[in-house]
Design a protein around this motif. Structure first.
Motif, PDB file in Angstrom:
ATOM      1  N   ARG A   1       0.826  -1.204   0.000  1.00  0.00           N
ATOM      2  CA  ARG A   1       0.000   0.000   0.000  1.00  0.00           C
ATOM      3  C   ARG A   1       0.867   1.263   0.000  1.00  0.00           C
ATOM      4  NH1 ARG A   1      -2.415   3.710   3.403  1.00  0.00           N
ATOM      5  NH2 ARG A   1      -1.048   3.042   5.078  1.00  0.00           N
ATOM      6  N   ALA A   2       1.989   1.199   0.721  1.00  0.00           N
ATOM      7  CA  ALA A   2       2.790   2.411   0.916  1.00  0.00           C
ATOM      8  C   ALA A   2       4.242   2.163   0.525  1.00  0.00           C
ATOM      9  CB  ALA A   2       2.711   2.834   2.382  1.00  0.00           C
ATOM     10  N   PRO A   3       4.926   3.210   0.080  1.00  0.00           N
ATOM     11  CA  PRO A   3       6.343   3.073  -0.272  1.00  0.00           C
ATOM     12  C   PRO A   3       7.183   2.520   0.881  1.00  0.00           C
ATOM     13  CG  PRO A   3       5.495   5.159  -1.073  1.00  0.00           C
ATOM     14  CD  PRO A   3       4.404   4.549  -0.239  1.00  0.00           C
ATOM     15  N   SER A   4       6.798   2.821   2.124  1.00  0.00           N
ATOM     16  CA  SER A   4       7.563   2.288   3.262  1.00  0.00           C
ATOM     17  C   SER A   4       7.517   0.768   3.277  1.00  0.00           C
ATOM     18  CB  SER A   4       7.017   2.849   4.572  1.00  0.00           C
ATOM     19  OG  SER A   4       5.643   2.539   4.706  1.00  0.00           O
ATOM     20  N   GLU A   5       6.407   0.197   2.768  1.00  0.00           N
ATOM     21  CA  GLU A   5       6.314  -1.270   2.719  1.00  0.00           C
ATOM     22  C   GLU A   5       7.211  -1.839   1.629  1.00  0.00           C
ATOM     23  OE1 GLU A   5       1.733  -1.211   4.372  1.00  0.00           O
ATOM     24  OE2 GLU A   5       2.110  -1.443   2.226  1.00  0.00           O
ATOM     25  N   ALA A   6       7.343  -1.103   0.528  1.00  0.00           N
ATOM     26  CA  ALA A   6       8.282  -1.528  -0.513  1.00  0.00           C
ATOM     27  C   ALA A   6       9.700  -1.485   0.059  1.00  0.00           C
ATOM     28  CB  ALA A   6       8.163  -0.611  -1.729  1.00  0.00           C
ATOM     29  N   ALA A   7       9.999  -0.408   0.804  1.00  0.00           N
ATOM     30  CA  ALA A   7      11.320  -0.292   1.421  1.00  0.00           C
ATOM     31  C   ALA A   7      11.567  -1.458   2.377  1.00  0.00           C
ATOM     32  CB  ALA A   7      11.432   1.040   2.162  1.00  0.00           C
ATOM     33  N   ARG A   8      10.556  -1.766   3.165  1.00  0.00           N
ATOM     34  CA  ARG A   8      10.679  -2.859   4.143  1.00  0.00           C
ATOM     35  C   ARG A   8      10.940  -4.192   3.422  1.00  0.00           C
ATOM     36  NH1 ARG A   8      12.053  -5.662   7.734  1.00  0.00           N
ATOM     37  NH2 ARG A   8      10.730  -7.046   8.957  1.00  0.00           N
ATOM     38  N   ALA A   9      10.215  -4.447   2.320  1.00  0.00           N
ATOM     39  CA  ALA A   9      10.419  -5.679   1.561  1.00  0.00           C
ATOM     40  C   ALA A   9      11.858  -5.748   1.045  1.00  0.00           C
ATOM     41  CB  ALA A   9       9.434  -5.761   0.398  1.00  0.00           C
ATOM     42  N   MET A  10      12.353  -4.631   0.567  1.00  0.00           N
ATOM     43  CA  MET A  10      13.716  -4.616   0.035  1.00  0.00           C
ATOM     44  C   MET A  10      14.747  -4.775   1.153  1.00  0.00           C
ATOM     45  SD  MET A  10      13.020  -4.486  -3.110  1.00  0.00           S
ATOM     46  CE  MET A  10      14.693  -4.506  -3.710  1.00  0.00           C
ATOM     47  N   GLU A  11      14.475  -4.167   2.302  1.00  0.00           N
ATOM     48  CA  GLU A  11      15.391  -4.319   3.450  1.00  0.00           C
ATOM     49  C   GLU A  11      15.474  -5.779   3.877  1.00  0.00           C
ATOM     50  OE1 GLU A  11      13.631  -1.791   6.373  1.00  0.00           O
ATOM     51  OE2 GLU A  11      14.173   0.042   5.285  1.00  0.00           O
ATOM     52  N   MET A  12      14.364  -6.489   3.726  1.00  0.00           N
ATOM     53  CA  MET A  12      14.342  -7.910   4.087  1.00  0.00           C
ATOM     54  C   MET A  12      15.184  -8.747   3.127  1.00  0.00           C
ATOM     55  SD  MET A  12      10.281  -8.324   4.865  1.00  0.00           S
ATOM     56  CE  MET A  12      10.258 -10.058   4.515  1.00  0.00           C
ATOM     57  N   GLY A  13      15.493  -8.182   1.962  1.00  0.00           N
ATOM     58  CA  GLY A  13      16.317  -8.909   1.007  1.00  0.00           C
ATOM     59  C   GLY A  13      15.578  -9.386  -0.227  1.00  0.00           C
ATOM     60  N   CYS A  14      14.354  -8.894  -0.441  1.00  0.00           N
ATOM     61  CA  CYS A  14      13.679  -9.197  -1.705  1.00  0.00           C
ATOM     62  C   CYS A  14      14.498  -8.639  -2.847  1.00  0.00           C
ATOM     63  CB  CYS A  14      12.316  -8.520  -1.755  1.00  0.00           C
ATOM     64  SG  CYS A  14      11.163  -9.257  -0.657  1.00  0.00           S
TER      65      CYS A  14
END
Lengths: 275, 365
Positions: free
Chosen positions: A204-217
């Motif tokens: 829903r939010a760019p912060s969630e995209a950031a979080r996914a990428m931080e996780m290593g996606c």
């Protein structure tokens, strides 16, 4: 702040070194866009440009070569620097998805196919059994298969084994905007996978995209969150930044989370002094 | 007399719907509209799927009190022949239509199963999505239609009030309430992908009618989990000098109903036809409705040769042309979508079993 030419060059080299590889293809952007649900083709194209995405997906059911005003494929194929990934949205069985993949390749020339098989047209959750069957056939035929799946670590490995180019587990149901509801499962998939893991759906939010990428996606795919925003072009830019910030953070190495509390009385005093 | 199925009268899960539907509801309509709009936007985005009806025949042996094609009406009877069907479809394609709904009356010698099957075949050559709104059929007949490219079956119960149903359907094959109620399930059993259901609003008490329709949709979704389900809200208008519906459903009531359905069934297609006025359709477009008919004719044919002065099955309120209607949608930030399906997903019928099994059946002649 002044950034010297040298520093810019170093950053470019870092970017290139950190490119996303899918099969023989290389992408500098780790944001993939979906193209449905927009208020007009023009708005969609502006969002794609603003996102700096290099890979975008388009549904075969929205190809309409006879009626250009209604066609999504034509205008997207005119965009420079964009690779198109047709998808099989609408298929409810492996047989239908395979047929749709063949037609899509013929019409678009793209080696990519995003396999989407959702037998329930209401909630659109992917069918793991039919998806596996279709992926097996299409990978053996030389497609770069990108299967949309539930966040199931075993299914992800099975798809890797049959030659998929990536796996695309969902963060939450399509169009739900519930973010990374499947985070725990995604962590396992990312840890175990040898092919790119792309979080698809639910953000829903760019912060969630950031979080996914931080996780290593390896990348994220976003559609509804951008198309349904009041200003899709701005939201596309925000997702571009969120995705790239998350990736940088992952590469930079996140500081460890604060650990568990250390108990006041030692737990291992019974072990004695000797090693 | 056989009882109606338990799912149709079960009160268990409809408390919240009743609360939203009731005209003296504590939930005001602005609140419903805001909730519905947010759901629609998330799930369906800023698009509208478009379709158009083609009346193949107005022959009908039934005596539905409210219908312009009932057998005691003096309407001129005719059916489209193959070459006429082709011409109509060519004309519809020129308007952009790629999703077509074929209509007939109840089964007659002039327009029976073989006639309809041929019409589906002809339509499927040109249109990726072909649905029928005709007479109830057997599983075998639906299976044959599916194998010829039919993807959808629309069948309105007209009214879920059984007593009133039997009064209004004065004679003819449509008199059997339960046979009609089972029809969507026979279609799904045969591999038809999408069923359309609805009630002709105005025939009986509107809140009860809507609750029954809601239960029907829930029942279909639970039992036939692979089914696409589309819900329509056809509203009866008083016919000048003709039949008067016993209940009047106001704009407020109809809007409340559609909004409540979006909230109660967040991911189902909700359809609104050209029976409704332009301003009502435009207003509902961004809030809850995801499918709309366009540039419709309710006379037999009518797209190719233009207006003939014949009376249709009912009067249309939104008479805008396809480009005018599309522009109105675009002005509201909604993209009209003509082709939202592909022929790749049609073809040999795949039998859908209620418990999950899939059986491929190849029947095409």
């Amino acid at each position: 702040m002044n950034i010297s030419k040298n520093e810019t060059a170093v950053m470019d080299v870092l970017n290139v070194m950190d490119a996303l590889h899918i099969g023989p293809h290389t992408f500098n952007s780790r944001l993939i866009l979906g193209t449905g649900k927009f208020s007009s083709t023009d708005v969609m194209l502006r969002a794609v440009r603003a996102s700096k995405a290099e890979l975008v997906t388009v549904a075969l059911r929205r190809f309409n070569r006879e009626q250009l005003e209604d066609d999504l494929f034509g205008p997207l194929s005119q965009l420079e620097g964009i690779t198109l990934m047709p998808n099989t949205s609408g298929a409810s069985t492996a047989a239908e998805a395979v047929k749709a993949a063949h037609i899509s390749r013929e019409l678009s020339g793209s080696p990519f196919i995003k396999v989407e098989i959702h037998p329930n047209p209401q909630h659109l959750m992917p069918d793991p059994i039919e998806t596996f069957e279709a992926a097996k056939i299409l990978a053996s035929e030389g497609f770069l298969v990108m299967p949309y799946i539930s966040a199931d670590p075993v299914l992800a490995k099975r798809l890797e084994e049959v030659g998929c180019a990536s796996v695309m587990p969902l963060g939450a149901a399509i169009g739900s905007g519930r973010g990374l509801s499947t985070a725990g499962m995604l962590e396992i998939i990312i840890r175990e996978s040898t092919i790119p893991v792309i979080v698809d759906a639910g953000l829903r939010a760019p912060s969630e995209a950031a979080r996914a990428m931080e996780m290593g996606c390896s990348a994220v795919l976003v559609n509804s969150a951008i198309a349904a925003a009041d200003n899709p072009e701005e939201m596309a830019t925000a997702f571009r930044d969120g995705t790239s910030a998350g990736r940088r953070a992952y590469m930079a190495g996140l500081m460890a989370e604060s650990g568990e509390a250390v108990p006041t009385s030692p737990l291992t005093s019974f072990l004695g002094e000797s090693r | 007399m056989k009882d109606v199925p338990a799912w149709l009268v079960d009160e268990g899960s409809t408390t919240e719907m009743r609360r939203m539907l009731s005209p003296d509801s504590p939930v005001d309509i602005e609140t419903l509209a805001a909730r519905a709009r947010a759901i629609t936007l998330r799930r369906f985005g800023r698009t509208m799927s478009l379709y158009a009806p083609l009346y193949l025949s107005n022959h009908c042996p039934s005596g539905c009190a409210y219908c312009g094609f009932a057998s005691d009406r003096t309407t001129l009877r005719r059916r489209l022949e193959e070459d006429e069907i082709r011409r109509e479809i060519t004309a519809m394609k020129k308007l952009g239509i790629r999703d077509i709904l074929l209509l007939t009356g109840e089964r007659t010698v002039a327009a029976g199963f073989d006639y309809l099957r041929r019409a589906v075949e002809i339509a499927a050559e040109e249109m990726p999505r072909v649905s029928v709104e005709t007479f109830p059929m057997s599983v075998e007949e639906y299976r044959e239609l599916a194998s010829c490219g039919c993807t959808g079956v629309t069948i309105y119960q007209e009214t879920y009030d059984r007593k009133r149903y039997e009064e209004l359907h004065r004679w003819g094959p449509k008199k059997d309430f339960l046979h009609r109620l089972d029809t969507p399930e026979r279609a799904l059993e045969a591999g038809i992908k999408t069923v359309g259901i609805g009630a002709l609003l105005g025939l009986s008490e509107p809140v009860e009618e809507a609750l029954h329709l809601y239960r029907h949709a829930r029942h279909l979704a639970k039992t036939w989990w692979r089914a696409g389900i589309s819900i329509s809200f056809p509203r009866m208008r008083p016919e000048q000098g003709g039949w008067q519906p016993p209940f009047t459903v106001s704009d407020q009531q109809l809007a409340r109903m559609i909004l409540a359905f979006r909230i109660g069934l967040p991911d189902m297609d909700l359809a609104l036809s050209t029976r409704e006025r332009a301003s009502f359709r435009d207003g509902m477009a961004g809030l809850a409705v995801t499918r709309m008919s366009i540039a419709s004719k309710t006379t037999v044919g009518g797209y190719d040769e233009g207006e003939t002065g014949e009376r249709g099955q009912f009067d249309i309120s939104d008479e805008r042309s396809a480009p005018e209607f599309c522009q109105a949608l675009r002005d509201r930030g909604i993209e009209p979508v003509f082709k939202n399906w592909d022929g790749a997903y049609n073809g040999p019928a795949t039998q859908i079993l209620p418990t999950g099994g899939l059986k491929e059946t190849v029947l095409c002649p």
